[in-house]
Design an enzyme around this catalytic site. Structure first.
Site, PDB file in Angstrom:
ATOM      1  N   HIS A  96       0.850  -1.195   0.000  1.00  0.00           N
ATOM      2  CA  HIS A  96       0.000   0.000   0.000  1.00  0.00           C
ATOM      3  C   HIS A  96       0.880   1.237   0.000  1.00  0.00           C
ATOM      4  O   HIS A  96       1.984   1.216   0.525  1.00  0.00           O
ATOM      5  CB  HIS A  96      -0.945   0.023   1.205  1.00  0.00           C
ATOM      6  CG  HIS A  96      -0.258  -0.074   2.529  1.00  0.00           C
ATOM      7  ND1 HIS A  96       0.168  -1.270   3.049  1.00  0.00           N
ATOM      8  CD2 HIS A  96       0.104   0.876   3.420  1.00  0.00           C
ATOM      9  CE1 HIS A  96       0.749  -1.071   4.224  1.00  0.00           C
ATOM     10  NE2 HIS A  96       0.735   0.238   4.474  1.00  0.00           N
ATOM     11  N   HIS A  98       0.787   5.252   1.074  1.00  0.00           N
ATOM     12  CA  HIS A  98       0.065   6.295   1.806  1.00  0.00           C
ATOM     13  C   HIS A  98       0.072   7.574   0.978  1.00  0.00           C
ATOM     14  O   HIS A  98       1.125   7.983   0.469  1.00  0.00           O
ATOM     15  CB  HIS A  98       0.765   6.619   3.130  1.00  0.00           C
ATOM     16  CG  HIS A  98       0.785   5.497   4.114  1.00  0.00           C
ATOM     17  ND1 HIS A  98      -0.099   5.412   5.162  1.00  0.00           N
ATOM     18  CD2 HIS A  98       1.588   4.408   4.217  1.00  0.00           C
ATOM     19  CE1 HIS A  98       0.167   4.325   5.882  1.00  0.00           C
ATOM     20  NE2 HIS A  98       1.180   3.697   5.328  1.00  0.00           N
TER      21      HIS A  98
HETATM   22  P1  5GP Z   1       1.596   0.649   7.467  1.00  0.00           P
HETATM   23  O1  5GP Z   1       2.097   0.981   8.851  1.00  0.00           O
HETATM   24  O2  5GP Z   1       1.482  -0.853   7.254  1.00  0.00           O
HETATM   25  O3  5GP Z   1       2.368   1.342   6.394  1.00  0.00           O
HETATM   26  O4  5GP Z   1       0.154   1.278   7.370  1.00  0.00           O
HETATM   27  C1  5GP Z   1      -1.032   0.569   7.526  1.00  0.00           C
HETATM   28  C2  5GP Z   1      -2.143   1.592   7.543  1.00  0.00           C
HETATM   29  O5  5GP Z   1      -3.370   0.897   7.369  1.00  0.00           O
HETATM   30  C3  5GP Z   1      -2.252   2.372   8.853  1.00  0.00           C
HETATM   31  O6  5GP Z   1      -2.151   3.757   8.562  1.00  0.00           O
HETATM   32  C4  5GP Z   1      -3.624   1.985   9.392  1.00  0.00           C
HETATM   33  O7  5GP Z   1      -4.290   3.067   9.990  1.00  0.00           O
HETATM   34  C5  5GP Z   1      -4.359   1.497   8.159  1.00  0.00           C
HETATM   35  N1  5GP Z   1      -5.340   0.451   8.415  1.00  0.00           N
HETATM   36  C6  5GP Z   1      -5.161  -0.673   9.156  1.00  0.00           C
HETATM   37  N2  5GP Z   1      -6.269  -1.441   9.145  1.00  0.00           N
HETATM   38  C7  5GP Z   1      -7.169  -0.784   8.377  1.00  0.00           C
HETATM   39  C8  5GP Z   1      -8.516  -1.085   7.992  1.00  0.00           C
HETATM   40  O8  5GP Z   1      -9.105  -2.098   8.358  1.00  0.00           O
HETATM   41  N3  5GP Z   1      -9.143  -0.182   7.184  1.00  0.00           N
HETATM   42  C9  5GP Z   1      -8.525   0.955   6.769  1.00  0.00           C
HETATM   43  N4  5GP Z   1      -9.234   1.785   5.995  1.00  0.00           N
HETATM   44  N5  5GP Z   1      -7.260   1.274   7.111  1.00  0.00           N
HETATM   45  C10 5GP Z   1      -6.589   0.406   7.899  1.00  0.00           C
END
Ligand code: 5GP
Ligand code: ZN
Length: 129
Positions: A96, A98
């Protein structure tokens, strides 16, 4: 199946703001700013470096559309970032990116990469070419 795969298949709810053939964009559930969006490939890949070129093309097309949509909030800039691996802060192991709109009135930008280190750049360069 991972949570983002479920969102991609519309089996889990999310505020989806855009999608194309191979990518989908939805609001982050814990936004760091107004409009914080995640852009994912619909297929599961562990991180962005694993995503094939034809798919990443759709992901980046979606990022550009998302940034245009987010202009409705009058941001002053964007962070477009991806965490690869746990050490880099990746929590969800589905690729993903951001898209975080930034606003002047937020004050200091919270996404920082820490203090620069002291290192011999020539040595680093020679190891890489
Ligand atoms: P990472 O730290 O893996 O780069 O970011 C994961 C992101 O996914 C975090 O910003 C978190 O808030 C978001 N996130 C985690 N679970 C969910 C979910 O079930 N739905 C949505 N819309 N965002 C999620
Ligand atoms: Zn997945």
């Amino acid at each position: 199946m991972c949570i983002f795969c479920k969102i991609a298949r519309r089996e889990e709810r999310a505020y989806v703001i855009y999608e194309n053939e191979k990518a989908m964009a939805f609001l982050d559930i814990n936004p760091l700013s107004k409009g914080h969006t995640l852009v994912i490939p619909k297929e599961h890949y562990e991180n962005v470096l694993e995503v094939p070129s034809d798919v990443i093309k759709d992901v980046f097309e979606a990022i550009k559309v998302v940034c245009e949509k987010l202009r409705v909030f009058n941001p002053d800039g964007f962070n477009v970032v991806s965490n690869v691996g746990k050490q880099a802060g990746q929590v969800i192991m589905h690729a993903h990116i951001h898209v975080i709109p930034r606003y002047r009135d937020e004050g200091e930008n919270p996404i920082k990469f820490g203090k620069p280190i002291e290192i011999d750049l020539e040595e680093v360069y020679k190891a890489l070419v």
